[in-house]
Design a protein around this motif. Structure first.
Motif, PDB file in Angstrom:
ATOM      1  N   UNK A  61     -32.753   0.996 -36.449  1.00  0.00           N
ATOM      2  CA  UNK A  61     -32.029   1.281 -36.587  1.00  0.00           C
ATOM      3  C   UNK A  61     -32.990   2.986 -37.014  1.00  0.00           C
ATOM      4  N   UNK A  62     -32.415   4.248 -36.483  1.00  0.00           N
ATOM      5  CA  UNK A  62     -33.538   5.108 -37.092  1.00  0.00           C
ATOM      6  C   UNK A  62     -32.781   5.619 -37.702  1.00  0.00           C
ATOM      7  N   UNK A  63     -33.183   7.493 -38.713  1.00  0.00           N
ATOM      8  CA  UNK A  63     -31.878   8.207 -39.392  1.00  0.00           C
ATOM      9  C   UNK A  63     -31.232   8.671 -38.111  1.00  0.00           C
ATOM     10  N   UNK A  64     -30.316   9.417 -38.845  1.00  0.00           N
ATOM     11  CA  UNK A  64     -28.847  10.404 -38.428  1.00  0.00           C
ATOM     12  C   UNK A  64     -28.520   9.400 -37.295  1.00  0.00           C
ATOM     13  N   UNK A  65     -27.715   8.080 -38.127  1.00  0.00           N
ATOM     14  CA  UNK A  65     -26.944   7.544 -36.862  1.00  0.00           C
ATOM     15  C   UNK A  65     -27.188   7.279 -35.743  1.00  0.00           C
ATOM     16  N   UNK A  66     -28.930   7.331 -35.466  1.00  0.00           N
ATOM     17  CA  UNK A  66     -29.681   7.425 -33.701  1.00  0.00           C
ATOM     18  C   UNK A  66     -30.077   5.546 -33.792  1.00  0.00           C
ATOM     19  N   UNK A  67     -29.419   5.495 -32.435  1.00  0.00           N
ATOM     20  CA  UNK A  67     -30.359   3.810 -32.340  1.00  0.00           C
ATOM     21  C   UNK A  67     -29.739   3.000 -30.650  1.00  0.00           C
ATOM     22  N   UNK A  68     -31.214   2.908 -30.985  1.00  0.00           N
ATOM     23  CA  UNK A  68     -31.053   2.248 -29.484  1.00  0.00           C
ATOM     24  C   UNK A  68     -31.616   0.566 -29.279  1.00  0.00           C
ATOM     25  N   UNK A  69     -30.503   0.063 -30.097  1.00  0.00           N
ATOM     26  CA  UNK A  69     -30.567  -1.643 -30.303  1.00  0.00           C
ATOM     27  C   UNK A  69     -30.794  -1.888 -28.112  1.00  0.00           C
ATOM     28  N   UNK A  70     -31.684  -3.046 -28.509  1.00  0.00           N
ATOM     29  CA  UNK A  70     -31.352  -3.370 -27.415  1.00  0.00           C
ATOM     30  C   UNK A  70     -31.492  -4.647 -26.782  1.00  0.00           C
ATOM     31  N   UNK A  71     -31.734  -5.649 -25.935  1.00  0.00           N
ATOM     32  CA  UNK A  71     -32.718  -6.940 -25.218  1.00  0.00           C
ATOM     33  C   UNK A  71     -32.309  -6.630 -24.187  1.00  0.00           C
ATOM     34  N   UNK A  72     -33.490  -6.811 -23.044  1.00  0.00           N
ATOM     35  CA  UNK A  72     -33.390  -6.747 -21.663  1.00  0.00           C
ATOM     36  C   UNK A  72     -34.865  -7.844 -21.032  1.00  0.00           C
ATOM     37  N   UNK A  73     -34.459  -8.542 -20.014  1.00  0.00           N
ATOM     38  CA  UNK A  73     -35.111  -9.354 -19.178  1.00  0.00           C
ATOM     39  C   UNK A  73     -34.955  -8.699 -17.537  1.00  0.00           C
ATOM     40  N   UNK A  74     -35.993  -8.445 -16.997  1.00  0.00           N
ATOM     41  CA  UNK A  74     -36.517  -8.360 -16.137  1.00  0.00           C
ATOM     42  C   UNK A  74     -36.778  -8.614 -14.618  1.00  0.00           C
ATOM     43  N   UNK A  75     -37.331  -9.644 -14.378  1.00  0.00           N
ATOM     44  CA  UNK A  75     -37.749 -10.364 -13.487  1.00  0.00           C
ATOM     45  C   UNK A  75     -37.698  -9.669 -12.024  1.00  0.00           C
ATOM     46  N   UNK A  76     -39.290 -10.076 -11.298  1.00  0.00           N
ATOM     47  CA  UNK A  76     -39.194  -8.835 -10.266  1.00  0.00           C
ATOM     48  C   UNK A  76     -40.270  -9.613  -9.267  1.00  0.00           C
ATOM     49  N   UNK A  77     -40.278  -9.204  -7.885  1.00  0.00           N
ATOM     50  CA  UNK A  77     -40.893 -10.201  -6.987  1.00  0.00           C
ATOM     51  C   UNK A  77     -41.226  -8.881  -6.082  1.00  0.00           C
ATOM     52  N   UNK A  78     -43.002  -8.561  -6.235  1.00  0.00           N
ATOM     53  CA  UNK A  78     -44.295  -7.556  -6.118  1.00  0.00           C
ATOM     54  C   UNK A  78     -44.414  -7.433  -4.823  1.00  0.00           C
ATOM     55  N   UNK A  79     -44.479  -6.944  -4.043  1.00  0.00           N
ATOM     56  CA  UNK A  79     -45.366  -7.197  -2.563  1.00  0.00           C
ATOM     57  C   UNK A  79     -46.372  -5.900  -2.424  1.00  0.00           C
ATOM     58  N   UNK A  80     -47.862  -6.596  -2.324  1.00  0.00           N
ATOM     59  CA  UNK A  80     -49.023  -5.604  -2.447  1.00  0.00           C
ATOM     60  C   UNK A  80     -49.587  -5.290  -1.081  1.00  0.00           C
ATOM     61  N   UNK A  81     -49.341  -3.782  -0.968  1.00  0.00           N
ATOM     62  CA  UNK A  81     -50.094  -3.319   0.173  1.00  0.00           C
ATOM     63  C   UNK A  81     -51.915  -3.550   0.672  1.00  0.00           C
ATOM     64  N   UNK A  82     -52.550  -3.717  -0.736  1.00  0.00           N
ATOM     65  CA  UNK A  82     -53.988  -3.898  -0.662  1.00  0.00           C
ATOM     66  C   UNK A  82     -53.804  -5.828  -0.895  1.00  0.00           C
ATOM     67  N   UNK A  83     -54.024  -5.902  -2.051  1.00  0.00           N
ATOM     68  CA  UNK A  83     -54.082  -7.538  -3.075  1.00  0.00           C
ATOM     69  C   UNK A  83     -53.400  -7.021  -4.171  1.00  0.00           C
ATOM     70  N   UNK A  84     -52.792  -8.113  -4.490  1.00  0.00           N
ATOM     71  CA  UNK A  84     -52.667  -8.623  -5.592  1.00  0.00           C
ATOM     72  C   UNK A  84     -53.578  -7.865  -7.210  1.00  0.00           C
ATOM     73  N   UNK A  85     -52.086  -6.532  -7.468  1.00  0.00           N
ATOM     74  CA  UNK A  85     -53.550  -6.197  -8.780  1.00  0.00           C
ATOM     75  C   UNK A  85     -53.727  -5.501  -8.612  1.00  0.00           C
ATOM     76  N   UNK A  86     -53.760  -4.987  -7.449  1.00  0.00           N
ATOM     77  CA  UNK A  86     -54.758  -3.547  -7.006  1.00  0.00           C
ATOM     78  C   UNK A  86     -53.667  -3.061  -5.684  1.00  0.00           C
ATOM     79  N   UNK A  87     -54.212  -1.312  -5.904  1.00  0.00           N
ATOM     80  CA  UNK A  87     -53.760  -0.402  -5.705  1.00  0.00           C
ATOM     81  C   UNK A  87     -51.741  -0.402  -5.951  1.00  0.00           C
TER      82      UNK A  87
END
Length: 188
Positions: A61-87
């Motif tokens: 929790x932040x000051x002035x009644x601000x809060x951004x509490x959350x939990x989030x999961x994000x699975x992803x499939x990626x297709x690489x144009x060159x090779x994995x982990x590059x470009x």
């Protein structure tokens, strides 16, 4: 019997272990800017594709009644144009999580009532992403990615960050940015 299991394990590891030989861990530097603890793991599954699981949590929790509490999961499939982990790559991601937020003004006028009320609930959705990775050295990469998609958001609305009297409940169908990342990546 134990020797057979060991031989079978070694054979399977030798045959299929090379598919997942490349593994990375990463953190989104933009997420740290919102005080969100985050990290992910990504592994190669073919000559041009990877899968990843990314998570984020913010219990603060932040000051002035601000809060951004959350939990989030994000699975992803990626297709690489060159090779994995590059470009460059294109990806498909899903995401889900829970939130408790108040007093926050989001860009692009997304959820404008969030500045004056507290919202608590859950969300689920998915989208497509685009990105690029730059090699920094043998183990380190820098990645930039953005994603757009759909979210179903179910929420309860409260008058302030600490009030317990619910004013309303509802849902929202959101189409727009679902991901923005500038990530530091470590390759094993």
């Amino acid at each position: 019997m134990m020797l057979r299991k060991f031989i079978l394990f070694f054979f399977l590891w030798f045959q299929f272990g090379t598919l997942c030989a490349q593994v990375t861990v990463k953190t989104n530097l933009l997420g740290w800017g919102t005080a969100s603890i985050n990290g992910g793991i990504e592994t190669k599954v073919s000559a041009k594709s990877t899968i990843s699981l990314f998570g984020s949590i913010n219990p603060f929790e932040f000051g002035n009644h601000k809060q951004w509490k959350h939990w989030l999961l994000q699975p992803e499939y990626r297709y690489w144009f060159c090779e994995p982990f590059y470009k460059g790559f294109i990806g498909v991601h899903t995401l889900g999580g829970e939130f408790n937020a108040a007093g926050i003004e989001l860009p692009f006028d997304i959820f404008p009532e969030l500045a004056d009320y507290r919202f608590q609930g859950w969300m689920a959705g998915g989208g497509i992403s685009f990105g690029y990775q730059w090699l920094l050295n043998r183990h380190w990469n820098l990645e930039a990615s953005v994603g757009v998609g759909y979210l179903y958001v179910k929420y309860d609305k409260y008058p302030c960050a600490s009030c317990g009297t619910r004013l309303d409940k509802g849902h929202k169908n959101y189409v727009g940015p679902t991901k923005a990342a500038v990530s530091l990546v470590y390759m094993f």
